[in-house]
Design an enzyme around this catalytic site. Structure first.
Site, PDB file in Angstrom:
ATOM      1  N   TYR A 142     -20.389  40.238 -46.237  1.00 21.75           N
ATOM      2  CA  TYR A 142     -19.886  40.266 -44.856  1.00 21.75           C
ATOM      3  C   TYR A 142     -18.572  41.036 -44.745  1.00 21.75           C
ATOM      4  CZ  TYR A 142     -23.351  36.629 -43.826  1.00 21.75           C
ATOM      5  OH  TYR A 142     -24.513  35.920 -43.679  1.00 21.75           O
ATOM      6  N   LYS A 189     -27.866  35.175 -57.612  1.00 19.37           N
ATOM      7  CA  LYS A 189     -29.102  35.945 -57.793  1.00 19.37           C
ATOM      8  C   LYS A 189     -28.885  36.854 -59.013  1.00 19.37           C
ATOM      9  CE  LYS A 189     -33.216  37.311 -56.435  1.00 19.37           C
ATOM     10  NZ  LYS A 189     -34.410  36.461 -56.628  1.00 19.37           N
ATOM     11  N   ASP A 222     -33.294  31.943 -54.412  1.00 21.35           N
ATOM     12  CA  ASP A 222     -34.641  31.764 -53.851  1.00 21.35           C
ATOM     13  C   ASP A 222     -35.221  30.407 -54.268  1.00 21.35           C
ATOM     14  OD1 ASP A 222     -34.432  32.970 -56.323  1.00 21.35           O
ATOM     15  OD2 ASP A 222     -36.175  34.262 -56.107  1.00 21.35           O
ATOM     16  N   ASP A 246     -24.219  30.943 -46.216  1.00 24.29           N
ATOM     17  CA  ASP A 246     -24.514  30.947 -44.781  1.00 24.29           C
ATOM     18  C   ASP A 246     -25.949  30.471 -44.552  1.00 24.29           C
ATOM     19  OD1 ASP A 246     -24.389  31.402 -42.094  1.00 24.29           O
ATOM     20  OD2 ASP A 246     -24.331  33.582 -42.212  1.00 24.29           O
ATOM     21  N   ASP A 250     -27.317  26.448 -43.362  1.00 22.51           N
ATOM     22  CA  ASP A 250     -28.102  26.265 -42.133  1.00 22.51           C
ATOM     23  C   ASP A 250     -29.426  25.573 -42.445  1.00 22.51           C
ATOM     24  OD1 ASP A 250     -26.225  27.326 -40.441  1.00 22.51           O
ATOM     25  OD2 ASP A 250     -27.673  28.570 -39.371  1.00 22.51           O
TER      26      ASP A 250
END
Ligand code: NAD
Length: 357
Positions: A142, A189, A222, A246, A250
């Site tokens: 970001y 990851k 994942d 993020d 959620d």
């Protein structure tokens, strides 16, 4: 007896209603535990644009910098959503987070046994979930460099992390794990991304050298997306980067099944933390006195724990919320057709649990 200065940023929509509830809770905690909380309100968001032209005036930043903790309601609403407007309420929130150097976003995900059937997942999966996420908030993709080819057919965003950025959030998360159930899960990851391999090697080293007493695991993002839905009770503290955090927070916010109960905290190095509900300004119900104040009240408990070093007081607030929910009292968003109470009534029930008077 402690004397603490707390800046209130009510903002827009239901923000002032839920912040008013939080102030009453602080008063009750002060009376019960003998503390003096000095609160003062400042402008942020749409109302700040209306009054000053700036969604986060410098006087708000200065007051927040001097405070022990900052409590924020919510910002935004249709009045300020014109896409051609010079500035937007949400810019005020980003500005104050940046000015206060808030690099860690904490989001607890806890299910309340009285509300467990509100979750879209099975009771046996979600009953007893108690996860604390640490999402890195000021780095990663970001904030990485964005590039665009001259013909605008190729665009990129860089995901960048430095050892320093990783170390400081991992240490903060590990210290929290030490105070909880002693387990840290780091999500990355590393099988694909070079930046995740730095995340992994740095986290491995910090945990080996500084926190050998903790149970520590690494999980690929994942796989984590699956585990959160199939075995959420296995996680205690989870630390991850900005993008993964993020998305995962959620996803996890659906475990308790209700937006109106989820608080969050943003912390930096030593300065004041910023505490807020995760919901927005709910313009559809603003001014009706029916907003659920519990997320903001639980954010106040986080402020007591993380910025004011008052774990017993924080626990008293959380226990009061749990008792009120166990008693069957519900605001409209949780009532599912059953009778419900307004903001003032549920707030009074919580303050009476904290300080019977
Ligand atoms: P929202 O969270 O404000 O509302 C979504 C739905 O949940 C609405 O039906 C609302 O009535 C309900 N709801 C939310 N909080 C509630 C509460 N405490 N009690 C009872 N019901 C509640 O999200 P939205 O409608 O997408 O956004 C409205 C505005 O809020 C937008 O301007 C958005 O940009 C802003 N927003 C601000 C923040 C923030 O300040 N941190 C976060 C999200 C959205």
């Amino acid at each position: 007896m402690a004397d603490a200065r707390i800046v209130l940023l009510p903002g827009d929509g239901i923000g002032p209603e839920v912040i008013d509830a939080a102030s009453q809770v602080l008063e009750a905690v002060g009376s019960e535990f003998g503390h003096s909380f000095r609160t003062e309100s400042h402008l942020i968001g749409g109302i700040a644009i209306d009054e000053t032209g700036d969604p986060c005036p410098s006087s708000t930043v200065a007051a927040a910098e001097d405070a022990d903790a900052v409590l924020l309601g919510a910002v935004g609403g249709p009045k300020w959503s014109d896409p051609s407007a010079k500035t937007r309420p949400e810019a005020g929130l980003l500005h104050i987070r940046r000015e206060l150097g808030l690099f860690a976003n904490l989001r607890p995900v806890t299910t309340w046994s009285a509300l467990v059937d509100a979750s879209p997942l099975r009771r046996d999966i979600v009953d007893g979930v108690d996860i604390l996420f640490y999402r890195e908030l000021t780095g990663g993709i970001y904030f990485g460099e964005a590039t665009e080819s001259d013909d605008r057919t190729t665009v990129s965003n860089a995901m960048t992390y430095s050892v320093h950025e990783i170390e400081r959030i991992v240490r903060m998360a590990a210290l929290a794990a030490r105070q909880r159930r002693g387990k840290l899960t780091s999500v990355d990851k590393a099988n694909v991304l070079a930046v995740s391999r730095l995340w992994r090697s740095t986290t491995d080293r910090v945990m080996r050298e500084e926190f050998p007493d903790l149970e520590y695991e690494t999980v690929l993002v994942d796989a984590m997306a699956m585990h959160l839905l199939s075995r959420p009770k296995d996680f205690d503290v989870v630390v991850t980067g900005n993008l993964f955090g993020d998305i995962l927070t959620d996803e996890a916010s659906m475990l308790p099944g209700s937006l109106g109960l989820l608080p969050s905290a943003s912390l930096g190095d030593g300065g004041p933390g910023l505490y807020e509900p995760i919901h927005g300004s709910a313009p559809d119900i603003a001014g009706q006195g029916i907003a659920n104040p519990l997320a903001t009240i639980l954010a106040t408990a986080m402020a007591l724990r993380h910025s004011l070093s008052m774990p017993d007081e924080a626990h008293a607030v959380e226990t009061a919320v749990e008792r009120v929910l166990d008693s069957g009292m519900r605001t409209a968003d949780l009532a599912r057709g059953a009778p419900y109470v307004d903001t003032a009534t549920i707030t009074a029930a919580v303050t009476t649990e904290i300080h019977p008077g």
